[in-house]
Enzyme design. Sequence first.
Site, PDB file in Angstrom:
ATOM      1  N   HIS A   1      -8.826  20.878   4.982  1.00  0.00           N
ATOM      2  CA  HIS A   1      -9.939  21.523   4.288  1.00  0.00           C
ATOM      3  C   HIS A   1     -10.594  22.583   5.180  1.00  0.00           C
ATOM      4  O   HIS A   1     -11.285  22.254   6.146  1.00  0.00           O
ATOM      5  CB  HIS A   1     -10.952  20.437   3.875  1.00  0.00           C
ATOM      6  CG  HIS A   1     -12.077  20.948   3.048  1.00  0.00           C
ATOM      7  ND1 HIS A   1     -13.358  20.488   3.154  1.00  0.00           N
ATOM      8  CD2 HIS A   1     -12.116  21.919   2.093  1.00  0.00           C
ATOM      9  CE1 HIS A   1     -14.133  21.136   2.304  1.00  0.00           C
ATOM     10  NE2 HIS A   1     -13.407  22.003   1.659  1.00  0.00           N
TER      11      HIS A   1
ATOM     12  N   SER B   1     -11.532  20.722  -2.138  1.00  0.00           N
ATOM     13  CA  SER B   1     -12.864  20.380  -1.610  1.00  0.00           C
ATOM     14  C   SER B   1     -13.338  19.046  -2.154  1.00  0.00           C
ATOM     15  O   SER B   1     -14.143  18.372  -1.528  1.00  0.00           O
ATOM     16  CB  SER B   1     -13.907  21.402  -2.062  1.00  0.00           C
ATOM     17  OG  SER B   1     -13.547  22.686  -1.702  1.00  0.00           O
TER      18      SER B   1
ATOM     19  N   ASN C   1     -19.114  18.175   2.945  1.00  0.00           N
ATOM     20  CA  ASN C   1     -19.667  18.256   1.589  1.00  0.00           C
ATOM     21  C   ASN C   1     -20.406  16.995   1.174  1.00  0.00           C
ATOM     22  O   ASN C   1     -21.125  16.990   0.183  1.00  0.00           O
ATOM     23  CB  ASN C   1     -18.585  18.607   0.570  1.00  0.00           C
ATOM     24  CG  ASN C   1     -18.295  20.096   0.598  1.00  0.00           C
ATOM     25  OD1 ASN C   1     -19.145  20.903   0.987  1.00  0.00           O
ATOM     26  ND2 ASN C   1     -17.091  20.475   0.215  1.00  0.00           N
TER      27      ASN C   1
ATOM     28  N   GLU D   1     -11.217  20.172   8.279  1.00  0.00           N
ATOM     29  CA  GLU D   1     -11.198  18.717   8.131  1.00  0.00           C
ATOM     30  C   GLU D   1      -9.772  18.328   7.751  1.00  0.00           C
ATOM     31  O   GLU D   1      -9.234  18.859   6.772  1.00  0.00           O
ATOM     32  CB  GLU D   1     -12.140  18.281   6.996  1.00  0.00           C
ATOM     33  CG  GLU D   1     -13.610  18.521   7.271  1.00  0.00           C
ATOM     34  CD  GLU D   1     -14.512  18.138   6.087  1.00  0.00           C
ATOM     35  OE1 GLU D   1     -15.649  17.748   6.328  1.00  0.00           O
ATOM     36  OE2 GLU D   1     -14.076  18.240   4.926  1.00  0.00           O
TER      37      GLU D   1
HETATM   38  N1  LIG Z   1     -14.310  28.970  -2.084  1.00  0.00           N
HETATM   39  C1  LIG Z   1     -14.725  28.069  -1.202  1.00  0.00           C
HETATM   40  O1  LIG Z   1     -15.814  28.172  -0.647  1.00  0.00           O
HETATM   41  C2  LIG Z   1     -13.828  26.906  -0.849  1.00  0.00           C
HETATM   42  C3  LIG Z   1     -13.986  26.281   0.385  1.00  0.00           C
HETATM   43  C4  LIG Z   1     -13.133  25.235   0.738  1.00  0.00           C
HETATM   44  C5  LIG Z   1     -12.155  24.815  -0.154  1.00  0.00           C
HETATM   45  N2  LIG Z   1     -12.042  25.437  -1.364  1.00  0.00           N
HETATM   46  C6  LIG Z   1     -10.959  24.958  -2.257  1.00  0.00           C
HETATM   47  O2  LIG Z   1      -9.870  25.853  -2.139  1.00  0.00           O
HETATM   48  C7  LIG Z   1      -9.196  25.968  -3.391  1.00  0.00           C
HETATM   49  C8  LIG Z   1      -9.175  27.426  -3.822  1.00  0.00           C
HETATM   50  O3  LIG Z   1     -10.479  27.920  -3.921  1.00  0.00           O
HETATM   51  P1  LIG Z   1     -10.798  29.488  -4.014  1.00  0.00           P
HETATM   52  O4  LIG Z   1     -12.264  29.617  -3.898  1.00  0.00           O
HETATM   53  O5  LIG Z   1      -9.914  30.221  -3.087  1.00  0.00           O
HETATM   54  O6  LIG Z   1     -10.362  29.766  -5.532  1.00  0.00           O
HETATM   55  P2  LIG Z   1     -10.086  31.165  -6.236  1.00  0.00           P
HETATM   56  O7  LIG Z   1     -10.510  30.987  -7.653  1.00  0.00           O
HETATM   57  O8  LIG Z   1     -10.623  32.305  -5.448  1.00  0.00           O
HETATM   58  O9  LIG Z   1      -8.466  31.289  -6.197  1.00  0.00           O
HETATM   59  C9  LIG Z   1      -7.622  30.391  -6.870  1.00  0.00           C
HETATM   60  C10 LIG Z   1      -6.277  31.094  -7.065  1.00  0.00           C
HETATM   61  O10 LIG Z   1      -5.348  30.122  -7.565  1.00  0.00           O
HETATM   62  C11 LIG Z   1      -4.467  30.817  -8.445  1.00  0.00           C
HETATM   63  N3  LIG Z   1      -3.777  29.850  -9.291  1.00  0.00           N
HETATM   64  C12 LIG Z   1      -4.222  29.157 -10.338  1.00  0.00           C
HETATM   65  N4  LIG Z   1      -3.257  28.350 -10.831  1.00  0.00           N
HETATM   66  C13 LIG Z   1      -2.157  28.538 -10.042  1.00  0.00           C
HETATM   67  C14 LIG Z   1      -0.835  28.003 -10.040  1.00  0.00           C
HETATM   68  N5  LIG Z   1      -0.444  27.095 -10.934  1.00  0.00           N
HETATM   69  N6  LIG Z   1       0.012  28.425  -9.078  1.00  0.00           N
HETATM   70  C15 LIG Z   1      -0.362  29.355  -8.168  1.00  0.00           C
HETATM   71  N7  LIG Z   1      -1.597  29.911  -8.132  1.00  0.00           N
HETATM   72  C16 LIG Z   1      -2.472  29.503  -9.071  1.00  0.00           C
HETATM   73  C17 LIG Z   1      -5.390  31.763  -9.208  1.00  0.00           C
HETATM   74  O11 LIG Z   1      -4.645  32.812  -9.808  1.00  0.00           O
HETATM   75  C18 LIG Z   1      -6.308  32.235  -8.083  1.00  0.00           C
HETATM   76  O12 LIG Z   1      -5.815  33.414  -7.481  1.00  0.00           O
HETATM   77  C19 LIG Z   1      -9.900  25.030  -4.350  1.00  0.00           C
HETATM   78  O13 LIG Z   1      -9.254  23.782  -4.330  1.00  0.00           O
HETATM   79  C20 LIG Z   1     -11.297  24.920  -3.743  1.00  0.00           C
HETATM   80  O14 LIG Z   1     -11.932  23.709  -4.080  1.00  0.00           O
HETATM   81  C21 LIG Z   1     -12.837  26.474  -1.726  1.00  0.00           C
END
Ligand SMILES: NC(=O)c1ccc[n+]([C@@H]2O[C@H](COP(=O)([O-])OP(=O)(O)OC[C@H]3O[C@@H](n4cnc5c(N)ncnc54)[C@H](O)[C@@H]3O)[C@@H](O)[C@H]2O)c1
Length: 388
Positions: free
Chosen positions: A141, A120, A191, A153
């Site tokens: 994204h 993000s 964002n 995106e």
């Molecule tokens: N949550 C949102 O609203 C949202 C929206 C758009 C984009 N994002 C982006 O998406 C990504 C994930 O966000 P999320 O909310 O799903 O996070 P989350 O915390 O729910 O999940 C992250 C996962 O990554 C895993 N992880 C950590 N290190 C790892 C590794 N080395 N190898 C494999 N897995 C690993 C963790 O165990 C966890 O299950 C981030 O980059 C975030 O910025 C989030």
Amino acid sequence: MTEKKIIGVVGTGTMGTGIAQIAAMNGHKVFLFDVNENALEKSKESLSKIFKRLVEKKKITQNDAVNFINRIQFVVSFEELSECKFIIEAVVEDIKVKKGIFRELEKITSEETILATNTSSLSIAAISSACENNERVLGVHFFNPAPLLPLVEIIPGLATSDIVVNSARGLLESWNKEIVIAKDTPGFIVNRVARSFYGEALRIYEEGIADVPTIDNAMKEIGGFKMGPFELMDLIGNDVNYKVTETVFEQFFFDPRFKPSITQKRLVEAGYLGRKSGRGFYDYSQEFVVTEPNTDTKLEQEIFNRILVMLINEAADAVFMNIATKDDVDKAMTKGVNYPKGLLKWTDELGVENVVNIIQSLYDYYNEDRYRVNPLLKKMAKESRKFF
Ligand SMILES: NC(=O)c1ccc[n+]([C@@H]2O[C@H](COP(=O)([O-])OP(=O)(O)OC[C@H]3O[C@@H](n4cnc5c(N)ncnc54)[C@H](O)[C@@H]3O)[C@@H](O)[C@H]2O)c1
């Protein structure tokens, strides 16, 4: 018929699980990997529950549910991703972790495999620098909840080839996603533009012009937004929302337009994170009664106008700075965060001259750079005068 690409998803949190669901529902075999086996287990349970619920709601058949879940393989070894032709990384928002993953993905996949990140706030340039061949790396994204919000995106990095961008677009469109192309700049489109929705609402509140329920009510009643800014910050989580603002602010070299709010920072420090902690701008305990909003029409109109013109100023800046086209900026805000109308379309309806006048009057009053009128809006206002 050509065989559908095998999709890889790294990170099975909120986003990874949602993306895997979409891919499986669109006929792809999916490999889902996480370093944390509990996270994998949780994702498996959550996907089974989702498909079960879709069957109950008669959105899919029992047979579909079985097929979808069978298409998803939960893998505990990274090497098993080597067969994938399109891999989406959705792990924690940490540049070191992400670069490590891309470095390893490059080693185990064939050259034509596309490597995408769902980041993000990190730059695609920085993430893709981990790969020797960064022509095949790009940002895709998704928005949360990914299966429900249509927008994606696409963010090409400095080196991403057009073939890779087109191939990613084709794939995501085949999943019925609405695509916009954004430049690799802080906050991409949504964002970046949406910061004003929160930032200006917080500023109005901090100045004591109106309380939280009044500002939320104004945006819903007059603006037609589904949720008010404070309700939305509580839903997203004040910690998450504050962090995004802070990151965007820093990455824009502290441009005052994106200045974070001390009020929100204090809430985060106090653990008032929003719905997830039971308290944020609102109190979610059962006995709590929300203060009635002040429904004075003049006040509500003033609040709405001020937040809307600041959003428009930001949308215009995204066009002015070539982050995306006018159509893509409008599409991004309506399809990614459910705004009732595209902001540039709204400008035409309100009259660009009126919009410029409101922003200019804020600038005259505060004398802060935050309220400077975007040059594109000034130009549009000048051009509109020619017709009268
Ligand atoms: N949550 C949102 O609203 C949202 C929206 C758009 C984009 N994002 C982006 O998406 C990504 C994930 O966000 P999320 O909310 O799903 O996070 P989350 O915390 O729910 O999940 C992250 C996962 O990554 C895993 N992880 C950590 N290190 C790892 C590794 N080395 N190898 C494999 N897995 C690993 C963790 O165990 C966890 O299950 C981030 O980059 C975030 O910025 C989030």
